[in-house]
Design a protein around this motif. Structure first.
Motif: not given
Lengths: 654, 76
Positions: A2-14
């Motif tokens: 199955s697919d790897i679950k990836v979460a993207l997180i970061g400050n605004p404006n990055t």
């Protein structure tokens, strides 16, 4: 596999969203998290020939302290293993020039024990700014793997994909370990604890950066201070802002005129086609008179709304919008608003729905509430068709005032009236609303950058789509309901309309008869009866029962006014000149005076300028204020005020 | 060494953040790096004197005078 679950997180404006776009291309869709209004973006990315990933783009956030709705979402997704979006691996996106602040969020994410990758974005700027990083050392101090990427130049993305594939080899231990015993002794309140923890995290980050990061200050480019000097100059700043604003409005109307006409005629063509090719019957009528014009009524606004989103997203991506917020804050505060209210008020000229959604980043609840409540006064594009037809009825096209076209001046006056009313309402609300809210205001002033074409286009497509479906559902449902109410009626008058009319006008041609029959039918349909019932209430405003019907139906959306009148005056097409002629010849049944006199015209214009004739806005206000209280108050005040003003105007002018 | 607040700094002046008067300083501001020991530089005031545009330890942001006057600093 199955697919790897990836979460993207970061400050605004990055550049987190640009990176998301790079990873997923157009394989993305926007939804909502259950129960709340924060956008949820998910996309698919092919990591290599065998493995692909499901990437979720979490809302931009400065921390995981859950002090706002957006942060709450991130916390829920990342801290609950049973959450359907719980990731296998988190990618924290940071901006090379703001490492210190961006790493704060990283240390918090790292605490959660999920495999974490650090993606250092805008790496293309390193040389320019004289930045040097000791990658190995930083990786070991932060307990992670680092990918230097440039979403702008599409560099380092394939390396990032490799790291994601190997996520099992990533460390899951926290990099920053506080001493809880120390904490619990000296602090008593939750808030102080947060504060102290924040300070200690920053101390940790500082020590990491001292060992791994260096910047040659000579190389720091001075684009920011140069542009700031002009764009927030005490005179030029305002001059530039108003020039941009003026140009946007000009473009909005001149550029979208052509596609709007095209859409209008295309949908009219559809209806014709349906009539021509389907056999006569209830379903064909519903399709041709209810559903197709209903959908057309939404689609016609796409050009204006898309252009508006195009302009606002360019202004936001470039970093200019923050400067406007900075320039306007003090002025707006005099009216009980915030500098951040500027964006909703501008967007409101296209449509109040996205405008009200844009109030979310106003921190102060009172300022945000006032912004939500007054935004519907700004002249949205749905008022235009109403204004256009009424103005053309009461002002002759050749009328000039000081060599300006009076029709145009009148339209402009209505725009100014909308803004003026919004400001006046804000002042009053500010005086009478007793809300005890903590007043604070923080606006980040991001670096200036050239907007990425791809980001802007995605943004426009996404937001336009959201608008069309959001508003579309309601308008579609309502247009079906309206059609039913106008196509059926109680009693003999409706069902025997043909016989009654044929008896009454034995000498009429078939065509004339048809016109009379359909208008007789309408008069006795459910909606006609409703119009007749409210006639005593609206007569003092100078309206007859037919206008009354249009007022009722256009409660769904203002532009329905014109369509309804078209049906009522039994003009087969919505072609403006024919409706206009019909309207011009219309007389009151009792006094035989023309219905569309100057007084009635002005009364209608004022009514539509102020009244809350928009179901979708009510729905969105309910969603954004979490209850029926504010939308109902807003509607009663707006519509009550509209009634009063229209009444006064008509009684004085008649 | 002079103790004052961010609100009283002149354009271009730099200072070190020392403390917060009252705990009304919003968490968001603290998270953006406005903490004890970091430097702050006043870049510009808005044309009507408020808000105030700052560089706090490499983060560029604007806050209102109301909050700025609660942040105690030591001029450099």
């Amino acid at each position: 596999m199955s697919d790897i679950k990836v979460a993207l997180i970061g400050n605004p404006n990055t550049g987190k969203t640009s990176l998301f776009n790079r990873l997923t291309g157009l394989n993305q869709k926007v939804g909502n998290y259950p129960g709340i209004t924060v956008d949820k973006k998910v996309g698919h990315s092919k990591l290599n020939n065998a493995i692909s990933a499901e990437v979720i783009d979490l809302p931009g956030t400065y921390s995981l302290n859950a002090s706002s709705l957006d942060e709450d979402v991130a916390v829920q997704v990342l801290s609950d293993k049973t959450n359907e979006n719980y990731p296998d691996v988190v990618v924290v996106v940071v901006d090379i020039e703001n490492l210190k602040r961006n790493l704060y969020l990283y240390t918090q994410v790292k605490d959660l024990g999920i495999p974490t990758i650090l993606a250092v974005n805008m790496a293309d700027q390193m040389k320019n700014r004289g930045i040097d990083i000791d990658m190995q050392k930083m990786e070991s101090l932060l307990e992670t793997k680092i990918a230097l990427v440039s979403s702008k130049q599409n560099k380092g993305v394939s390396f990032l994909k490799k790291l994601i594939v190997d996520y099992r080899s990533l460390s899951t231990v926290p990099c920053f370990i506080d001493e809880p015993s120390v904490l619990s002794k000296i602090v008593d309140t939750e808030k102080k604890k947060h504060h102290l923890e924040t300070v200690r995290r920053y101390q940790f980050i500082k020590s990491v950066l001292e060992k791994t990061y260096s910047q040659d200050p000579q190389n720091a480019k001075d684009l920011r201070s140069l542009l700031d000097r002009i764009l927030i100059h005490k005179y030029f700043g305002y001059l530039i802002f108003f020039t941009i604003l003026f140009s946007i409005f000009q473009a909005l109307f001149s550029w979208s005129a052509f596609p709007m006409d095209y859409i209008d005629s295309t949908f009219a063509g559809f209806s014709e086609m349906v009539r021509a090719h389907l056999s006569e019957g209830v379903f064909t009528n519903l399709l041709a008179e209810g559903i197709i014009p209903g959908i057309g009524g939404v689609v016609i606004f796409i050009p204006q709304i898309a252009f508006l989103f195009l302009f606002t997203s360019v202004l936001e991506e470039s970093g200019y919008m923050s400067r406007v917020v900075f320039l306007m804050d003090k002025i707006m505060r005099k009216f009980g608003l915030s500098g951040k209210s500027i964006v909703p008020l501008i967007s409101g000229t296209a449509c109040a729905i996205p405008a009200i959604m844009a109030t979310r980043n106003i921190e102060n609840w009172k300022e945000r509430l006032i912004t939500i409540l007054v935004t519907p006064f700004t002249t949205c594009s749905a008022r235009l068709p109403v204004y256009a037809i009424i103005i053309s009825l009461i002002v002759p096209p050749e009328a000039k005032f000081m060599s300006f076209n009076v029709q145009g001046l009148m339209l402009m006056a209505l725009y100014l009236l909308g803004f003026g009313m919004a400001i006046l309402a804000a002042i009053l609300l500010d005086k009478f609303l007793k809300l005890d809210t903590k007043s604070y205001f923080v606006v980040e002033m991001p670096n200036y950058k050239l907007p990425l074409f791809k980001n802007v286009v995605y943004n426009v497509i996404e937001k336009t789509k959201a608008f069309v479906f959001e508003a579309g559902k309601i308008i579609l449902a309502l247009s079906i309901l309206l059609w039913v109410l106008a196509s059926y009626g109680p009693g003999k008058d409706f069902s025997h309309a043909e016989e009654i009319i044929t008896e009454k006008y034995p000498n009429y041609s078939e065509e004339e008869l048809e016109v009379e029959i359909s208008s007789y039918k309408l008069e006795n349909s459910y909606i006609g009866i409703m119009g007749k019932t409210i006639e005593p209430v609206i007569r003092p405003l100078g309206y007859d029962w037919k206008i009354g019907i249009a007022v009722i139906t256009s409660f769904a959306a203002r532009e329905v006014f014109v369509g309804t009148l078209a049906t009522i005056y039994s003009v087969g097409s919505e072609e403006e000149s024919t409706i206009k002629d019909r309207m011009r010849n219309e007389v009151f049944q009792d006094s035989k005076k023309p219905v569309y006199s100057f007084a009635t015209g002005v009364s209608i214009l004022l009514f539509y300028a102020f009244a809350m004739q928009c179901m979708s806005t009510i729905a969105i206000v309910k969603r954004e204020t979490n209850g029926w209280k504010w939308p109902l108050i807003q509607m009663s005040i707006m519509s009550g005020f509209a009634y009063l003003i229209a009444l006064i105007a008509y009684q004085i002018l008649k | 060494m002079k103790v004052s607040t961010i609100a009283s700094l002149q354009k271009g002046e730099r200072a070190i953040i020392k403390s917060f008067e009252g705990i009304d300083v919003p968490l968001k501001l603290i998270e953006m790096g406005c903490i004890e020991g970091n430097y702050v530089e006043v870049l510009q005031r808005a044309p009507l004197k408020d808000p105030i545009y700052l560089n706090i330890s490499g983060t560029y942001l604007a806050i209102r005078i109301e909050v700025a006057s609660k942040i105690m600093v030591e001029k450099l």
